[in-house]
Design an enzyme around this catalytic site. Structure first.
Site, PDB file in Angstrom:
ATOM      1  N   ASN A  14     -20.083 -71.918 -14.400  1.00 29.80           N
ATOM      2  CA  ASN A  14     -20.061 -70.522 -13.963  1.00 29.80           C
ATOM      3  C   ASN A  14     -19.036 -70.389 -12.815  1.00 29.80           C
ATOM      4  O   ASN A  14     -19.244 -70.947 -11.732  1.00 29.80           O
ATOM      5  CB  ASN A  14     -21.476 -70.146 -13.494  1.00 29.80           C
ATOM      6  CG  ASN A  14     -21.568 -68.731 -12.999  1.00 29.80           C
ATOM      7  OD1 ASN A  14     -20.679 -68.228 -12.329  1.00 29.80           O
ATOM      8  ND2 ASN A  14     -22.679 -68.084 -13.312  1.00 29.80           N
ATOM      9  N   LYS A  17     -20.343 -69.156  -9.318  1.00 29.92           N
ATOM     10  CA  LYS A  17     -21.056 -70.194  -8.568  1.00 29.92           C
ATOM     11  C   LYS A  17     -20.091 -71.233  -8.008  1.00 29.92           C
ATOM     12  O   LYS A  17     -20.214 -71.656  -6.866  1.00 29.92           O
ATOM     13  CB  LYS A  17     -21.998 -70.945  -9.506  1.00 29.92           C
ATOM     14  CG  LYS A  17     -23.288 -70.290  -9.817  1.00 29.92           C
ATOM     15  CD  LYS A  17     -24.071 -71.334 -10.603  1.00 29.92           C
ATOM     16  CE  LYS A  17     -25.327 -70.852 -11.192  1.00 29.92           C
ATOM     17  NZ  LYS A  17     -25.967 -71.905 -11.998  1.00 29.92           N
ATOM     18  N   ASP A  73     -29.147 -74.373 -10.113  1.00 29.90           N
ATOM     19  CA  ASP A  73     -29.832 -73.524 -11.086  1.00 29.90           C
ATOM     20  C   ASP A  73     -30.444 -72.381 -10.291  1.00 29.90           C
ATOM     21  O   ASP A  73     -31.120 -72.608  -9.287  1.00 29.90           O
ATOM     22  CB  ASP A  73     -30.897 -74.275 -11.874  1.00 29.90           C
ATOM     23  CG  ASP A  73     -31.207 -73.531 -13.168  1.00 29.90           C
ATOM     24  OD1 ASP A  73     -30.327 -73.499 -14.060  1.00 29.90           O
ATOM     25  OD2 ASP A  73     -32.292 -72.949 -13.287  1.00 29.90           O
ATOM     26  N   GLY A 162     -22.752 -61.940 -11.596  1.00 32.45           N
ATOM     27  CA  GLY A 162     -24.106 -61.821 -12.143  1.00 32.45           C
ATOM     28  C   GLY A 162     -24.812 -60.531 -11.725  1.00 32.45           C
ATOM     29  O   GLY A 162     -24.275 -59.434 -11.891  1.00 32.45           O
ATOM     30  N   TYR A 163     -26.018 -60.676 -11.171  1.00 39.71           N
ATOM     31  CA  TYR A 163     -26.858 -59.535 -10.808  1.00 39.71           C
ATOM     32  C   TYR A 163     -26.551 -58.976  -9.406  1.00 39.71           C
ATOM     33  O   TYR A 163     -27.256 -58.075  -8.935  1.00 39.71           O
ATOM     34  CB  TYR A 163     -28.336 -59.942 -10.864  1.00 39.71           C
ATOM     35  CG  TYR A 163     -28.816 -60.340 -12.245  1.00 39.71           C
ATOM     36  CD1 TYR A 163     -29.294 -59.389 -13.140  1.00 39.71           C
ATOM     37  CD2 TYR A 163     -28.788 -61.669 -12.666  1.00 39.71           C
ATOM     38  CE1 TYR A 163     -29.738 -59.739 -14.405  1.00 39.71           C
ATOM     39  CE2 TYR A 163     -29.220 -62.047 -13.932  1.00 39.71           C
ATOM     40  CZ  TYR A 163     -29.694 -61.069 -14.790  1.00 39.71           C
ATOM     41  OH  TYR A 163     -30.130 -61.417 -16.055  1.00 39.71           O
ATOM     42  N   LYS A 184     -22.263 -62.979   2.396  1.00 34.91           N
ATOM     43  CA  LYS A 184     -23.169 -63.476   1.351  1.00 34.91           C
ATOM     44  C   LYS A 184     -23.407 -64.974   1.560  1.00 34.91           C
ATOM     45  O   LYS A 184     -24.533 -65.455   1.450  1.00 34.91           O
ATOM     46  CB  LYS A 184     -22.620 -63.184  -0.049  1.00 34.91           C
ATOM     47  CG  LYS A 184     -23.610 -63.618  -1.137  1.00 34.91           C
ATOM     48  CD  LYS A 184     -23.190 -63.365  -2.553  1.00 34.91           C
ATOM     49  CE  LYS A 184     -24.214 -63.996  -3.502  1.00 34.91           C
ATOM     50  NZ  LYS A 184     -23.750 -64.174  -4.870  1.00 34.91           N
TER      51      LYS A 184
HETATM   52  P1  ITT Z   1     -24.359 -73.272 -14.946  1.00 31.54           P
HETATM   53  O1  ITT Z   1     -25.693 -73.600 -15.574  1.00 31.54           O
HETATM   54  O2  ITT Z   1     -23.196 -73.829 -15.669  1.00 31.54           O
HETATM   55  O3  ITT Z   1     -24.355 -73.583 -13.458  1.00 31.54           O
HETATM   56  P2  ITT Z   1     -25.180 -70.554 -15.458  1.00 31.54           P
HETATM   57  O4  ITT Z   1     -24.525 -69.229 -15.207  1.00 31.54           O
HETATM   58  O5  ITT Z   1     -25.663 -70.836 -16.858  1.00 31.54           O
HETATM   59  O6  ITT Z   1     -24.141 -71.674 -14.999  1.00 31.54           O
HETATM   60  P3  ITT Z   1     -27.902 -70.585 -14.502  1.00 31.54           P
HETATM   61  O7  ITT Z   1     -28.457 -71.128 -15.757  1.00 31.54           O
HETATM   62  O8  ITT Z   1     -28.417 -71.135 -13.198  1.00 31.54           O
HETATM   63  O9  ITT Z   1     -26.332 -70.743 -14.429  1.00 31.54           O
HETATM   64  O10 ITT Z   1     -28.080 -69.022 -14.548  1.00 31.54           O
HETATM   65  C1  ITT Z   1     -28.341 -68.291 -13.420  1.00 31.54           C
HETATM   66  C2  ITT Z   1     -27.881 -66.870 -13.584  1.00 31.54           C
HETATM   67  O11 ITT Z   1     -28.498 -66.124 -12.528  1.00 31.54           O
HETATM   68  C3  ITT Z   1     -26.388 -66.787 -13.375  1.00 31.54           C
HETATM   69  O12 ITT Z   1     -25.686 -66.763 -14.590  1.00 31.54           O
HETATM   70  C4  ITT Z   1     -26.231 -65.509 -12.561  1.00 31.54           C
HETATM   71  O13 ITT Z   1     -25.897 -64.420 -13.297  1.00 31.54           O
HETATM   72  C5  ITT Z   1     -27.587 -65.284 -11.911  1.00 31.54           C
HETATM   73  N1  ITT Z   1     -27.359 -65.607 -10.509  1.00 31.54           N
HETATM   74  C6  ITT Z   1     -27.528 -66.791  -9.879  1.00 31.54           C
HETATM   75  N2  ITT Z   1     -27.100 -66.735  -8.624  1.00 31.54           N
HETATM   76  C7  ITT Z   1     -26.625 -65.494  -8.455  1.00 31.54           C
HETATM   77  C8  ITT Z   1     -26.023 -64.824  -7.374  1.00 31.54           C
HETATM   78  O14 ITT Z   1     -25.768 -65.425  -6.226  1.00 31.54           O
HETATM   79  N3  ITT Z   1     -25.674 -63.562  -7.556  1.00 31.54           N
HETATM   80  C9  ITT Z   1     -25.891 -62.931  -8.720  1.00 31.54           C
HETATM   81  N4  ITT Z   1     -26.420 -63.471  -9.796  1.00 31.54           N
HETATM   82  C10 ITT Z   1     -26.800 -64.759  -9.659  1.00 31.54           C
END
Ligand code: ITT
Length: 203
Positions: A14, A17, A73, A162-163, A184
């Site tokens: 991601n 992240k 995660d 993301g959100y 942030k």
């Molecule tokens: P990796 O597993 O490759 O790290 P992923 O996007 O699949 O990437 P996750 O399974 O942990 O990661 O999914 C968490 C989701 O939650 C992520 O895709 C974001 O959209 C959301 N999320 C996590 N942290 C966030 C943040 O700081 N701000 C906004 N949304 C967030």
């Protein structure tokens, strides 16, 4: 906690992240390389908790790369939805082909939340589990952070990922999507988990 050394794999695919974690790691003087850059596969997230999923992603990246690895995660937990989408936060954005659409995911969260609690500003929190794993010997440690806030609609701001555009942290008026990235980094769930990791590194 055992030392990390001067190079670590950030076990995420991601980009949002990766950007945030690399900014936090830079302060420790540790060189970061992304999982995608190393051509590492995206493991299936079969755990039932944020910590389990972070742990499995970190272990796999450490084993495959031969370097210490840090995985994240994370997700959004909405009180009125009994903590959902939670560990399924990324999956709520996916269509049948696995393509992610964050507007769709935010709309789904808002629609379901509004249906249960139409009047009050909906309470929610982000959780972040960070896991560090070392190659070869199966050692790993996990740290969890959290930030509380409320949801808003319509989404605002395009600075996060993301959100972020629908989440206003407690004590603030702006969404994480409108936040200065430095701010942030100071108050987020990721920063909270990271502070615990750094404290453990100093022990
Ligand atoms: P990796 O597993 O490759 O790290 P992923 O996007 O699949 O990437 P996750 O399974 O942990 O990661 O999914 C968490 C989701 O939650 C992520 O895709 C974001 O959209 C959301 N999320 C996590 N942290 C966030 C943040 O700081 N701000 C906004 N949304 C967030």
């Amino acid at each position: 906690m055992r030392a990390i050394g001067d190079k670590i794999v950030i076990a995420t695919h991601n980009p949002g992240k990766l950007r945030e974690i690399a900014a936090l790691m830079e302060r420790l003087g540790i060189d970061c390389v992304g999982a995608e850059e190393l051509g590492l596969p995206e493991p299936e997230e079969i755990g039932n908790t944020f910590a389990d999923n972070a742990d499995l992603k970190a272990r796999e990246a450490a084993d495959l790369s031969g370097l210490p690895a840090l995985a994240d995660d994370s997700g959004l937990c909405v009180d009125a939805l009994h903590g959902r989408p939670g560990i399924f936060s990324a999956r709520w954005a996916e269509d049948a082909d696995g393509k992610r659409d964050w507007i769709r995911a935010m709309e789904k969260v808002w629609r379901e939340t509004e249906a249960t609690e139409p009047d009050a500003p909906p309470a929610a929190h982000f959780v972040c589990a960070l896991a560090v794993a070392w190659p070869n010997d199966g050692q790993a440690e996990t740290f969890e952070g959290r930030v509380d806030g409320t949801l808003v609609w319509p989404p605002r701001g395009d600075r996060g990922f993301g959100y972020d555009p629908m989440f206003v942290p407690v004590g603030h008026d702006q969404t994480f999507g409108e936040f200065d990235p430095e701010l942030k980094h100071a108050i987020s769930h990721r920063a909270d988990a990271f502070r615990k990791l750094v404290a453990a590194l100093g022990e």
